[in-house]
Structures are given as C-alpha cells and as structure tokens.
Motif scaffolding. Structure first.
Motif, short mmCIF file in Angstrom:
data_model
loop_
_atom_site.label_atom_id
_atom_site.label_comp_id
_atom_site.label_asym_id
_atom_site.label_seq_id
_atom_site.Cartn_x
_atom_site.Cartn_y
_atom_site.Cartn_z
N GLN A 132 -12.71 11.92 -18.26
CA GLN A 132 -11.65 12.43 -16.71
C GLN A 132 -12.12 13.44 -16.34
OE1 GLN A 132 -10.36 10.06 -15.18
NE2 GLN A 132 -7.70 10.35 -15.57
N LEU A 133 -12.13 14.69 -17.26
CA LEU A 133 -12.60 15.86 -17.22
C LEU A 133 -14.61 16.40 -16.76
CD1 LEU A 133 -10.95 17.95 -20.38
CD2 LEU A 133 -10.44 18.12 -18.27
N ASN A 134 -14.99 15.47 -17.20
CA ASN A 134 -16.33 15.24 -16.97
C ASN A 134 -15.98 14.86 -15.07
OD1 ASN A 134 -19.02 15.29 -16.48
ND2 ASN A 134 -18.92 12.56 -16.90
N LEU A 148 -21.45 14.39 -18.19
CA LEU A 148 -22.39 13.83 -19.69
C LEU A 148 -21.68 11.89 -19.42
CD1 LEU A 148 -19.55 16.10 -21.16
CD2 LEU A 148 -22.00 16.46 -21.01
N ALA A 149 -22.56 11.71 -20.33
CA ALA A 149 -22.82 10.46 -20.34
C ALA A 149 -21.87 10.10 -21.69
CB ALA A 149 -24.11 9.90 -20.50
N GLY A 173 -14.46 7.26 -16.53
CA GLY A 173 -15.82 7.50 -17.23
C GLY A 173 -16.94 7.43 -18.70
N VAL A 174 -15.80 6.30 -19.12
CA VAL A 174 -15.79 6.50 -20.40
C VAL A 174 -16.83 4.66 -19.86
CG1 VAL A 174 -15.90 5.46 -23.28
CG2 VAL A 174 -14.39 6.89 -21.43
N SER A 175 -18.22 4.54 -21.21
CA SER A 175 -18.87 2.76 -20.94
C SER A 175 -18.48 2.94 -22.36
CB SER A 175 -20.65 3.05 -20.81
OG SER A 175 -20.93 3.51 -21.65
N VAL A 402 -10.18 21.68 -15.44
CA VAL A 402 -11.30 22.31 -14.95
C VAL A 402 -11.66 22.98 -13.60
CG1 VAL A 402 -13.72 21.25 -14.02
CG2 VAL A 402 -12.37 20.25 -15.70
N SER A 403 -10.46 23.36 -12.86
CA SER A 403 -10.63 24.65 -12.00
C SER A 403 -10.50 26.03 -12.54
CB SER A 403 -9.67 24.64 -11.00
OG SER A 403 -8.33 24.41 -11.27
N HIS A 404 -10.37 26.04 -13.59
CA HIS A 404 -10.06 27.04 -14.34
C HIS A 404 -10.83 27.29 -15.84
CE1 HIS A 404 -6.56 28.27 -12.18
NE2 HIS A 404 -6.04 26.69 -12.57
#
Length: 424
Positions: A132-134, A148-149, A173-175, A402-404
């Motif tokens: 999620q952060l990625n 990031l993968a 966002g995680v395979s 993430v914005s910070h």
C-alpha cells in the motif's frame, strides 16, 4: 490473529537516541554486505542460479515473505453463540479439520450472524502495508521513486478462499504464490456485544513445511526474505527455515524473522536460537516475545535491555512495547522511539499493530532511511492501523503517511545500507 502488543498510541512521534551498554559480541549476519563478487562465487559453488522470468521484471523481488496465508472471517456474535462454539470469551481455539470449520460456519449462518471476509495473517498484514505504501509512493512521485516488488510465498491454497486471499493481496500491491494445493487457513474473528474478540483458527493441511524448487528460485531472486514466526508451528519447520536461510545467504539476500507470539517463542525457543546463529539480519518482536526468547523476567529486563541483548545476536533487533513505544538494537546502540498518535486520538483495535510497524519499518528502510527514522515511520503506520477496525493499511492512510516521508529516488531495497547510517 491475536491482538498485538506492538506500538500503540501516546505522545509524539519524535525519537530519542541513547547509547546502550557496549555489546562486545555484536556481529551482523555472516554474508559480506554489498559484495557482489563474493555472492556470485557462492552461487557458482552451490549451483543456484537466479530465476530469469518474474512478473515484476528483471529486477526480481525486493521483499519476499514466507508465511501462513490466512483469510479472516469476521463475525458479530452473542455470548450464547460463543458458548455454543466452545470458545472462551477473549480466547482462542484451534479447529482440527475443515469439517469442523464447516460446522462452525453453519452455526453462524443458523444464528444469523453477519460475516465479512478479509485477507489476514501476521506477515500478510506487513506485506500489505508495504504494498500500500509503495502504491502511494508511485502515485505521489512516479518518476522519482523506484517501485518495490513485493511477493508472498508459502501456504496459500488454490481453493476459493486462496483465490480470494490472492486477489485481496494483489489489490494491495502484493503478488501471491498460491500453488500450495491444500485448503487455505482461516481465522474466525468473533466480536461480541462488549467488543471483545475471540478466535477460532484453522491452519489448513498439517503437512510438512517444504521448500519447493519454485520457492528456491524466488529466494534467489529476492533482496529480502521475511520469515513469519507462525511457521514454527508447522511440521518440518526447522529443516525448511534453515534451508531458506542457507539459500538466501548464497544468493546474497537479507533475512528477517518475525516471532509470531509469545507462545510460539516459548514452544520453539531452541529452534529460533539455532536459526539466528546461522546469521539473521533483522528480528521483529514485541516485548513479551523478546522476554520469552531471552528467558528474562519483565521486572528485570526492559524493552531497551531486550533490544540491546537481541541486537548482539542479529543485525537489527526491533522490540515494540505497546504504549511505551519501541526500541531498536543496532550496532551496539539502542534507539528509543516514542509511539505515534492515532489519527483523531482514538484507538479502535490494536489487532495487527506490530504487523503494520514491521511493514512501515521495512518500507522506510527500503528508501535509504536510517533505522531510527524507519522505526518512527513504523510507529506512524501502526498508529494509522489501530485507528481503524481492520488490521490492514488503507489507501487514504497510506497516501497521508508517504506524503511526509522523504522518498529518495532510485533506492534499491537494501537493509544492509542501514549499516552505513549510524545516526538517525
């Protein structure tokens, strides 16, 4: 999954750096850090070649998590239903078969108890937070921040629940490798009228934990391998985890361990110590787990003391301690981090706080931040999660977090880089 004693909410997010007592026995993992020549020589010696075809492209996998894939089945129940299901209020009972799970679900249906599914599991929550952060980082600065993968392998079945789990994780966002073939594990999270949560867990097939060829290839292509503590409860865990660490070392990957819970540590302390002696880069635990691992008493061992002791055994030792914040043992020093404030100042559920901390810590570390900064960010991620009823980081909170954070451009995931950043 039981409520975590991970970082909660109190005070500010400012950290303070303090020197621990000298740790003469400190040593990082045995593999030379950032030494590509040596890594290639070991690969050639062991005849382990990295896999060349991954969905995330030639860069391979940045974070590979190995853990139990669990689907949370959340239900609101009365105390009478808890009694009928033979689970103590606030406690946990393990279901021995898929048929027993079916009977429980039938009981919930007969009692008109509303249910809701979500992808769960301790490590899954951490990986979901990283994913999620990625995604948030990509949306904020798509041209300056390296994506990031993130992948999860292990015990996800290929049944309907496994497909649901994989779909939910991929959305974050995680395979997911769901080639396990057996039934997917579940945790029934039963919330009564008082808000107390009780748990009925089914862990899927009890076959021996193994490292199939496809997983070996994934490890060879990874930069960090995170091993979930709950895997110790599976048959054959010691042999499989030692094999994973050996392959990771040969491939030049970093290795991180989580502890699961204090009960897991108590039952498998000797095995955990054995694999730590092989060379572990990062260890994540809460204070209760740390005390259990060190065989120390709370009255004589603080979180700071525990982080210092564990930091002499692994590269980076993270000890979370609820409202007392967290401590990070690293290079003979201890960084003490205050807890972050929950958005709005309201704590809804502490379930998954430690998982979220781990995800935030690893994400910040992947962007080149020192361990103290990574721990502060982990506390912020944990505070965001405890302010919501689910144990996973949502899109909105990920964007705000993430914005910070200073997203350093084109930074490859390399926890080893933290060893060059001794100051916060």
């Amino acid at each position: 999954m039981l409520p975590s004693t991970g970082p909660l909410v109190r005070g500010s997010v400012s950290g303070r750096l303090s020197s621990a007592r000298p740790v003469p026995s400190f040593r990082p993992c045995d593999i030379p850090l950032n030494n590509a020549v040596f890594v290639e020589e070991r690969r050639a010696t062991q005849r382990l070649e990295p896999h060349s075809d991954f969905s995330y492209g030639s860069s391979g996998i940045d974070v590979l998590g190995l853990g139990q894939a669990m689907v949370d089945i959340n239900a609101t129940v009365s105390e009478d239903v808890l009694e009928a299901l033979e689970v103590p209020q606030g406690g946990r009972r393990v279901l021995g078969s898929i048929d027993e799970r079916s009977l429980v679900l039938a009981t919930l249906g007969d009692e008109d108890c509303p249910t809701e599914l979500s992808a769960g599991g301790s490590l899954a929550n951490s990986l979901y937070a990283i994913g999620q952060l990625n995604k948030a980082a990509e949306s904020i600065c798509s041209t300056s921040s390296r994506s990031l993968a993130v992948s999860m392998g292990g015990s996800c079945g290929d049944d309907h629940l496994g497909q649901f789990f994989a779909s939910q994780m991929q959305g974050g966002g995680v395979s997911v490798d769901n080639e396990d073939g057996g039934p997917t594990g579940t945790v029934l999270v039963l919330t009564d009228n008082s808000g107390e949560r009780s748990f009925l867990s089914y862990f899927g097939d009890s076959k021996d934990l193994a490292v199939p060829p496809s997983l070996k290839q994934s490890i060879c292509q990874s930069k960090l391998v995170v091993i979930e503590g709950y895997l110790w409860e599976m048959p054959g865990a010691l042999k499989a985890i030692k094999e994973v660490i050996q392959i990771a070392h040969v491939a030049g990957a970093q290795v991180a361990l989580t502890c699961g819970d204090a009960g897991v540590v108590m039952r498998h302390r000797s095995e955990i110590n054995e694999v730590m002696s092989l060379g572990v880069d990062m260890l994540f635990c809460n204070k209760n787990e740390a005390l259990e691992l060190l065989e120390e008493e709370e009255a004589t061992c603080s979180g700071r003391d525990a982080a210092a002791q564990l930091g002499s055994l692994v590269g980076i030792a993270v000890v979370t301690d609820g409202p007392a914040g967290s401590c990070v043992g690293f290079m003979g020093r201890v960084y003490e981090i205050d807890p972050a404030d929950a958005p709005g100042g309201v704590v809804v559920s502490t379930n998954g706080a430690g998982d979220a901390f781990c995800g935030g810590f690893l994400f910040a570390l992947s962007h080149g931040h020192a361990v103290a900064v990574a721990a502060k960010f982990g506390s912020k991620v944990a505070a965001s999660v405890v302010a919501r009823p689910v144990a996973q980081l949502c899109d909105e909170d990920a964007l705000e977090l993430v914005s910070h954070l200073d997203l350093k451009p084109s930074t490859p995931f390399s926890p080893a880089g933290a060893f060059a950043c001794l100051l916060p």
